[in-house]
Motif scaffolding. Structure first.
Motif, PDB file in Angstrom:
ATOM      1  N   THR A 123       0.818  -1.227   0.000  1.00 26.13           N
ATOM      2  CA  THR A 123       0.000   0.000   0.000  1.00 26.13           C
ATOM      3  C   THR A 123       0.848   1.272   0.000  1.00 26.13           C
ATOM      4  OG1 THR A 123      -0.062   0.131   2.413  1.00 26.13           O
ATOM      5  CG2 THR A 123      -1.821  -1.163   1.347  1.00 26.13           C
ATOM      6  N   GLY A 124       2.170   1.099  -0.014  1.00 25.14           N
ATOM      7  CA  GLY A 124       3.052   2.273   0.109  1.00 25.14           C
ATOM      8  C   GLY A 124       3.418   2.548   1.563  1.00 25.14           C
ATOM      9  N   GLU A 125       2.930   1.718   2.476  1.00 25.70           N
ATOM     10  CA  GLU A 125       3.348   1.721   3.881  1.00 25.70           C
ATOM     11  C   GLU A 125       3.810   0.298   4.181  1.00 25.70           C
ATOM     12  OE1 GLU A 125       3.405   4.433   5.696  1.00 25.70           O
ATOM     13  OE2 GLU A 125       2.222   5.717   4.368  1.00 25.70           O
ATOM     14  N   TRP A 126       4.494   0.111   5.302  1.00 31.65           N
ATOM     15  CA  TRP A 126       4.950  -1.249   5.593  1.00 31.65           C
ATOM     16  C   TRP A 126       3.768  -2.215   5.666  1.00 31.65           C
ATOM     17  CZ3 TRP A 126       9.445  -3.631   5.166  1.00 31.65           C
ATOM     18  CH2 TRP A 126      10.601  -2.856   5.108  1.00 31.65           C
ATOM     19  N   PHE A 127       2.694  -1.768   6.322  1.00 30.21           N
ATOM     20  CA  PHE A 127       1.523  -2.632   6.456  1.00 30.21           C
ATOM     21  C   PHE A 127       0.253  -1.874   6.068  1.00 30.21           C
ATOM     22  CE2 PHE A 127       4.805  -4.379   9.155  1.00 30.21           C
ATOM     23  CZ  PHE A 127       4.800  -5.702   8.747  1.00 30.21           C
TER      24      PHE A 127
ATOM     25  N   ILE B  54      -4.580  -6.456 -10.611  1.00 26.31           N
ATOM     26  CA  ILE B  54      -3.122  -6.432 -10.717  1.00 26.31           C
ATOM     27  C   ILE B  54      -2.484  -6.111  -9.361  1.00 26.31           C
ATOM     28  CG2 ILE B  54      -2.908  -5.804 -13.165  1.00 26.31           C
ATOM     29  CD1 ILE B  54      -2.199  -2.926 -11.934  1.00 26.31           C
ATOM     30  N   ALA B  55      -1.290  -6.635  -9.197  1.00 26.58           N
ATOM     31  CA  ALA B  55      -0.468  -6.366  -8.003  1.00 26.58           C
ATOM     32  C   ALA B  55       0.980  -6.616  -8.438  1.00 26.58           C
ATOM     33  CB  ALA B  55      -0.856  -7.291  -6.861  1.00 26.58           C
ATOM     34  N   PRO B  56       1.536  -5.688  -9.215  1.00 26.33           N
ATOM     35  CA  PRO B  56       2.877  -5.934  -9.775  1.00 26.33           C
ATOM     36  C   PRO B  56       3.962  -5.873  -8.709  1.00 26.33           C
ATOM     37  CG  PRO B  56       2.156  -3.704 -10.296  1.00 26.33           C
ATOM     38  CD  PRO B  56       1.000  -4.378  -9.605  1.00 26.33           C
ATOM     39  N   PRO B  57       5.164  -6.343  -9.033  1.00 23.32           N
ATOM     40  CA  PRO B  57       6.281  -6.167  -8.104  1.00 23.32           C
ATOM     41  C   PRO B  57       6.401  -4.691  -7.716  1.00 23.32           C
ATOM     42  CG  PRO B  57       6.945  -7.587  -9.921  1.00 23.32           C
ATOM     43  CD  PRO B  57       5.578  -7.065 -10.258  1.00 23.32           C
ATOM     44  N   LEU B  58       6.801  -4.434  -6.478  1.00 26.74           N
ATOM     45  CA  LEU B  58       6.882  -3.047  -6.004  1.00 26.74           C
ATOM     46  C   LEU B  58       7.954  -2.251  -6.754  1.00 26.74           C
ATOM     47  CD1 LEU B  58       6.590  -3.487  -2.112  1.00 26.74           C
ATOM     48  CD2 LEU B  58       4.779  -3.393  -3.841  1.00 26.74           C
ATOM     49  N   VAL B  59       8.871  -2.958  -7.388  1.00 31.78           N
ATOM     50  CA  VAL B  59       9.974  -2.271  -8.072  1.00 31.78           C
ATOM     51  C   VAL B  59       9.635  -1.900  -9.517  1.00 31.78           C
ATOM     52  CG1 VAL B  59      11.790  -3.294  -6.648  1.00 31.78           C
ATOM     53  CG2 VAL B  59      10.998  -4.513  -8.701  1.00 31.78           C
ATOM     54  N   ILE B  60       8.405  -2.105  -9.925  1.00 28.42           N
ATOM     55  CA  ILE B  60       8.043  -1.781 -11.313  1.00 28.42           C
ATOM     56  C   ILE B  60       8.339  -0.295 -11.590  1.00 28.42           C
ATOM     57  CG2 ILE B  60       5.597  -1.267 -10.771  1.00 28.42           C
ATOM     58  CD1 ILE B  60       4.878  -2.654 -13.467  1.00 28.42           C
ATOM     59  N   SER B  61       8.895  -0.033 -12.783  1.00 29.94           N
ATOM     60  CA  SER B  61       9.276   1.343 -13.131  1.00 29.94           C
ATOM     61  C   SER B  61       8.127   2.028 -13.871  1.00 29.94           C
ATOM     62  CB  SER B  61      10.512   1.318 -14.037  1.00 29.94           C
ATOM     63  OG  SER B  61      10.149   0.764 -15.300  1.00 29.94           O
ATOM     64  N   LYS B  62       8.281   3.343 -14.074  1.00 28.69           N
ATOM     65  CA  LYS B  62       7.233   4.072 -14.785  1.00 28.69           C
ATOM     66  C   LYS B  62       7.075   3.561 -16.213  1.00 28.69           C
ATOM     67  CE  LYS B  62       7.084   8.367 -12.184  1.00 28.69           C
ATOM     68  NZ  LYS B  62       7.314   9.807 -12.201  1.00 28.69           N
ATOM     69  N   SER B  63       8.174   3.257 -16.880  1.00 22.32           N
ATOM     70  CA  SER B  63       8.030   2.793 -18.269  1.00 22.32           C
ATOM     71  C   SER B  63       7.398   1.400 -18.312  1.00 22.32           C
ATOM     72  CB  SER B  63       9.370   2.837 -19.008  1.00 22.32           C
ATOM     73  OG  SER B  63      10.275   1.957 -18.386  1.00 22.32           O
ATOM     74  N   GLU B  64       7.683   0.595 -17.298  1.00 24.34           N
ATOM     75  CA  GLU B  64       7.027  -0.720 -17.247  1.00 24.34           C
ATOM     76  C   GLU B  64       5.535  -0.565 -16.920  1.00 24.34           C
ATOM     77  OE1 GLU B  64      11.127  -3.076 -15.899  1.00 24.34           O
ATOM     78  OE2 GLU B  64       9.774  -2.270 -14.383  1.00 24.34           O
ATOM     79  N   ILE B  65       5.205   0.449 -16.125  1.00 22.93           N
ATOM     80  CA  ILE B  65       3.781   0.738 -15.868  1.00 22.93           C
ATOM     81  C   ILE B  65       3.103   1.154 -17.177  1.00 22.93           C
ATOM     82  CG2 ILE B  65       2.213   2.375 -14.733  1.00 22.93           C
ATOM     83  CD1 ILE B  65       4.160   2.288 -12.292  1.00 22.93           C
ATOM     84  N   ASP B  66       3.794   1.975 -17.969  1.00 25.14           N
ATOM     85  CA  ASP B  66       3.235   2.358 -19.275  1.00 25.14           C
ATOM     86  C   ASP B  66       2.955   1.122 -20.120  1.00 25.14           C
ATOM     87  OD1 ASP B  66       3.384   5.063 -18.682  1.00 25.14           O
ATOM     88  OD2 ASP B  66       5.361   5.328 -19.600  1.00 25.14           O
TER      89      ASP B  66
ATOM     90  N   ILE C  66       9.749   1.081  -0.578  1.00 22.78           N
ATOM     91  CA  ILE C  66       8.373   1.433  -0.171  1.00 22.78           C
ATOM     92  C   ILE C  66       8.143   2.943  -0.301  1.00 22.78           C
ATOM     93  CG2 ILE C  66       6.708   1.339   1.745  1.00 22.78           C
ATOM     94  CD1 ILE C  66       8.118  -1.301   2.597  1.00 22.78           C
ATOM     95  N   GLU C  67       9.164   3.727   0.037  1.00 20.60           N
ATOM     96  CA  GLU C  67       9.057   5.181  -0.131  1.00 20.60           C
ATOM     97  C   GLU C  67       8.821   5.528  -1.607  1.00 20.60           C
ATOM     98  OE1 GLU C  67      11.150   3.567   1.744  1.00 20.60           O
ATOM     99  OE2 GLU C  67      11.914   4.743   3.425  1.00 20.60           O
ATOM    100  N   ARG C  68       9.547   4.827  -2.480  1.00 25.43           N
ATOM    101  CA  ARG C  68       9.407   5.098  -3.916  1.00 25.43           C
ATOM    102  C   ARG C  68       7.999   4.722  -4.387  1.00 25.43           C
ATOM    103  NH1 ARG C  68      11.516   1.679  -7.797  1.00 25.43           N
ATOM    104  NH2 ARG C  68      11.210   2.504  -9.888  1.00 25.43           N
ATOM    105  N   VAL C  69       7.484   3.614  -3.877  1.00 22.89           N
ATOM    106  CA  VAL C  69       6.110   3.235  -4.215  1.00 22.89           C
ATOM    107  C   VAL C  69       5.162   4.353  -3.794  1.00 22.89           C
ATOM    108  CG1 VAL C  69       4.213   1.680  -3.539  1.00 22.89           C
ATOM    109  CG2 VAL C  69       6.440   0.726  -4.192  1.00 22.89           C
ATOM    110  N   ARG C  70       5.312   4.783  -2.538  1.00 24.97           N
ATOM    111  CA  ARG C  70       4.359   5.758  -1.983  1.00 24.97           C
ATOM    112  C   ARG C  70       4.421   7.093  -2.719  1.00 24.97           C
ATOM    113  NH1 ARG C  70       5.713   5.562   3.393  1.00 24.97           N
ATOM    114  NH2 ARG C  70       7.335   7.105   3.094  1.00 24.97           N
ATOM    115  N   GLU C  71       5.656   7.541  -2.986  1.00 19.65           N
ATOM    116  CA  GLU C  71       5.788   8.903  -3.490  1.00 19.65           C
ATOM    117  C   GLU C  71       5.771   8.987  -5.012  1.00 19.65           C
ATOM    118  OE1 GLU C  71       9.268  10.100  -1.319  1.00 19.65           O
ATOM    119  OE2 GLU C  71       8.129   9.697   0.532  1.00 19.65           O
ATOM    120  N   GLU C  72       6.177   7.911  -5.670  1.00 22.48           N
ATOM    121  CA  GLU C  72       6.408   8.047  -7.101  1.00 22.48           C
ATOM    122  C   GLU C  72       5.616   7.056  -7.943  1.00 22.48           C
ATOM    123  OE1 GLU C  72      10.422   7.948  -9.671  1.00 22.48           O
ATOM    124  OE2 GLU C  72      10.689   8.461  -7.541  1.00 22.48           O
TER     125      GLU C  72
END
Ligand code: PXG
Length: 456
Positions: free
Chosen positions: A271-275, A425-437, A348-354
């Protein structure tokens, strides 16, 4: 890309499947007839099958691979631990460094006051442990009648007898005479599917009130706990209306029952937080974990327990419960390395913010598609509701729109899961913006192809 199999090994593997392998949640006739797709390797957010197709894994394995595939550090941690101490149990007054370091590390990232961990081999075992522990807790407190656990229809809590009973999946209850006694279910906060004419906010309150109604019906003196996923995953990425969790918290505060958050999917950053409990500001007494704990590289689950519970268990004599592999040293070493990567790389910070805000923005662009009744999502979770009529939210009944869409996705290099006619969908948390595209472009193509099929 629905090319026939060209790799002779594919056919050999499929024959092995047909002749010997009993796969989970599978129709064995169908599996025999078609043969499984054989996944052979992976890197980052991509999988490859035995035919050489590259597939973007929009489901992180099965809600697991938070840090993505192909991280040598986890393999190295496992290898090192296997050479040093491949196994020892944690029963009968023994322990080993990895399990202790992992318990301490989890206490650091868990919500305040949740400082104790019981390890298991899976999420299901975590929930079995929960059921036994909360009943033991109430017995120690002199209230042995507090046994009933309230859960939710269409929640998912695993596939062991207790896990499947706690879950509210009708298809699972029908097989094996479930639920076991002492587990009761209330409606889920699924506005799109079940909200009728109520607004989402009204429906959220109504769904939460069903908890109070059930507590009163069963009797507070008989209720041990309420268990819920912060966001239902396997049920179809059901994100409760904003009114739901505050109302549930208000009800829980009125009654002396325990609150269990099943964090098997929401835990470890989704969720962009630990839990997920952190995201919603919920204060559980116990939390089930698995999946993202090791990014799925090795099986491990557990139950995080609050000080309040532990203080009662501690003077209570033996807790007669445990698994051979509780706190397995290799799994613990892998989990420690996984958590180190999540922390050090600020995933997780990157997920939450970006990346999560970007995913949510891009996904919602699909709402204009004629087949799409709703797009919802939060963090690295998303759902797309397939409908015939957007305003009445009516479905293409009996056409299996979800399964058609899922097949198009697979054939076009994208894994999206279908829960009925809800694509998730629930992709890996490390997915990049271009992979999201890439994910969103492929999803739109597959929605087009699905609509064509449905209209044909
Ligand atoms: N709780 C939750 C919330 C889960 O999602 C479990 C418990 C059980 O964990 P184990 O490790 O025992 O499987 C889960 C598992 C699906 C699907 O179809 C989801 C799960 C498992 C299998 C299929 O989305 N989640």
């Amino acid at each position: 890309m629905t090319t026939p199999n060209t790799n002779p090994q594919t056919q050999q593997w499929q024959a092995m499947s047909r002749d010997h392998h009993l796969a989970p949640f599978s129709d064995y006739q169908q599996l025999s007839d078609t043969g499984p797709r054989i996944i052979t390797n992976a890197d980052g957010v991509y999988l490859w099958d035995s035919e050489g197709n590259k597939i973007l894994d929009g489901m992180a394995g099965l809600w697991c691979v938070a840090i993505g595939y192909g991280r040598d550090e986890l393999a190295d941690a496992a290898s090192k631990q296997m050479k040093q101490l491949p196994f020892y149990n944690t029963f009968f007054m023994t322990a080993h460094p990895p399990v202790l370091e992992l318990a301490k590390t989890i206490a650091e990232i868990a919500p305040e006051g949740m400082n104790h961990v019981f390890f298991t081999g899976s999420g299901s075992e975590g929930n079995d442990t929960m059921l036994r522990m909360v009943r033991h807790y109430w017995a120690l407190k002199g209230q042995p009648n507090k046994k009933v656990i309230i859960s939710r229809i269409n929640g998912y809590h695993g596939s062991t007898v207790a896990g499947a009973s706690l879950g509210g999946m009708q298809g699972m209850h029908e097989q094996g005479d479930l639920p076991i006694p002492g587990i009761v279910h209330i409606p889920q906060p699924y506005w799109f599917g079940e909200g009728g004419d109520m607004s989402p906010e009204q429906f959220g309150i109504w769904a939460a009130e069903q908890l109070e109604k059930k507590i009163l019906e069963v009797g507070e003196a008989n209720v041990a706990a309420f268990i819920a996923e912060p966001i239902q995953g396997a049920g179809g990425v059901i994100i409760p209306p904003d009114s739901y969790w505050p109302k549930i918290r208000e009800i829980l505060a009125k009654y002396d029952i325990l609150f269990v958050a099943d964090e098997v999917i929401c835990g470890f950053g989704r969720t962009g937080e630990w839990f997920g409990s952190d995201y919603y500001g919920n204060k559980p007494d116990l939390m089930t974990i698995a999946k993202g704990l090791t990014s799925g590289y090795i099986p491990m689950g557990g139950l995080i327990v609050s000080d309040k519970i532990f203080e009662v268990l501690k003077p209570g004599g033996d807790f007669n419960h445990g698994f051979t592999y509780s706190g397995h040293p290799v799994a613990a070493a892998v989990a420690l390395e996984n958590i180190r990567i999540l922390r050090d790389e600020k995933i997780i910070e990157r997920v939450r913010e970006e990346t999560a805000p970007y995913l949510q923005k891009r996904l919602r662009e699909l709402a204009d598609h004629p087949l799409v009744g709703e797009v919802r999502g939060l963090g690295m979770l998303g759902a797309i509701e397939l409908v015939k009529n957007k305003s009445s939210r009516t479905r293409y009944t009996d056409k299996g729109a979800g399964m058609i869409c899922r097949a198009h996705c697979f054939n076009n290099g994208l894994i999206m899961r279908a829960v009925g006619d809800t694509m998730i969908i629930a992709p890996p948390l490390v997915i990049s913006k271009s992979e999201i595209d890439e994910l969103v472009t492929k999803a739109r193509l597959c929605l087009d192809l699905t609509l064509q099929d449905l209209q044909a």
